[in-house]
Scaffold this active site. Structure first.
Site, mmCIF file in Angstrom:
data_model
loop_
_atom_site.group_PDB
_atom_site.id
_atom_site.type_symbol
_atom_site.label_atom_id
_atom_site.label_comp_id
_atom_site.label_asym_id
_atom_site.label_seq_id
_atom_site.Cartn_x
_atom_site.Cartn_y
_atom_site.Cartn_z
ATOM 1 N N CYS A 27 0.913 -1.382 -0.003
ATOM 2 C CA CYS A 27 -0.300 0.286 -0.340
ATOM 3 C C CYS A 27 1.044 1.345 -0.521
ATOM 4 C CB CYS A 27 -0.913 0.379 1.400
ATOM 5 S SG CYS A 27 -1.763 1.826 1.484
ATOM 6 N N HIS A 64 -10.272 1.442 1.528
ATOM 7 C CA HIS A 64 -9.585 2.965 2.150
ATOM 8 C C HIS A 64 -10.359 3.804 1.738
ATOM 9 C CE1 HIS A 64 -4.848 2.640 1.715
ATOM 10 N NE2 HIS A 64 -5.065 1.724 0.570
ATOM 11 N N HIS A 100 -9.217 -3.475 -2.517
ATOM 12 C CA HIS A 100 -8.160 -2.535 -1.882
ATOM 13 C C HIS A 100 -8.477 -1.549 -1.993
ATOM 14 C CE1 HIS A 100 -3.953 -2.173 -0.494
ATOM 15 N NE2 HIS A 100 -4.299 -0.359 -1.068
ATOM 16 N N GLU A 101 -8.575 -0.088 -2.652
ATOM 17 C CA GLU A 101 -9.465 0.970 -3.139
ATOM 18 C C GLU A 101 -10.245 1.305 -2.389
ATOM 19 O OE1 GLU A 101 -6.615 2.528 -2.808
ATOM 20 O OE2 GLU A 101 -5.104 0.826 -4.356
HETATM 21 ZN ZN ZN Z 1 -3.925 1.503 -0.132
#
Ligand code: ZN
Length: 182
Positions: free
Chosen positions: A108, A154, A150-151
């Protein structure tokens, strides 16, 4: 998701400059849920352009607005197909995910050199809007699906540390603390 050094010193300098703009572990922006975008205006367009250029310079394959301190539901991601332009997703939602999961290594841009194993659905369908406000839907698999998940994590303040094994999480936290005091 990151990133490795460039051989070319000038591009490497740009990469490090881009990384310096990305919030790092410990910054509250990374743990705060982001708000939906309601105005599809010029400011949003500029924000997306800035995200795309920082992601590209940092040699990342994805970036979420909270990583730049903006608590808005915007992500950018590289696409799998060769030559395809990176794409922006505003207010992205996972509309469907495959039951089958695959374990893969993830890093990341907000976690330095940390790499941990994360299980992710092998395919997803994401609904989102483009920066002009037009809705679209995309079904992707493999690495692209992993990057999008993954994004989107966030945007909810979720990091790969929360998705890996307790042991890898412990080790990653130890490493992050060591880097912080160094
Ligand atoms: Zn990340």
């Amino acid at each position: 998701m990151p990133t490795r050094a460039f051989d070319d010193p000038e591009r490497e300098e740009h990469r490090l400059a881009a990384l310096a703009q990305i919030r790092q572990f410990g910054d509250p922006s990374l743990r705060t849920p982001a708000s939906p975008v309601t105005e599809f205006d010029a400011t949003l367009g500029e924000e997306v352009q800035r995200m795309l250029s920082i992601m590209t310079a940092a040699r990342g394959v994805g970036l979420a607005a909270p990583q730049l301190g903006a608590l808005r539901r915007v992500i950018v991601a590289s696409q799998d197909e060769e030559g395809a332009e990176p794409r922006a997703f505003v207010n992205p939602v996972v509309a469907w995910r495959a039951e089958e999961e695959e374990l893969g290594e993830e890093g990341c841009l907000s976690l330095g050199e940390i790499v941990v194993d994360v299980p992710r659905a092998v395919a997803v369908r994401v609904e989102a809007r483009d920066p002009a406000g037009a809705g679209f839907e995309l079904e992707v698999e493999g690495l692209f699906a992993r990057v999008l998940l993954h994004e989107i994590d966030h945007l909810d303040g979720v990091l790969i540390l929360d998705r890996t094994t307790a042991e890898q999480r412990r080790e990653a936290l130890r490493e992050l603390r060591a880097t912080a005091v160094a």
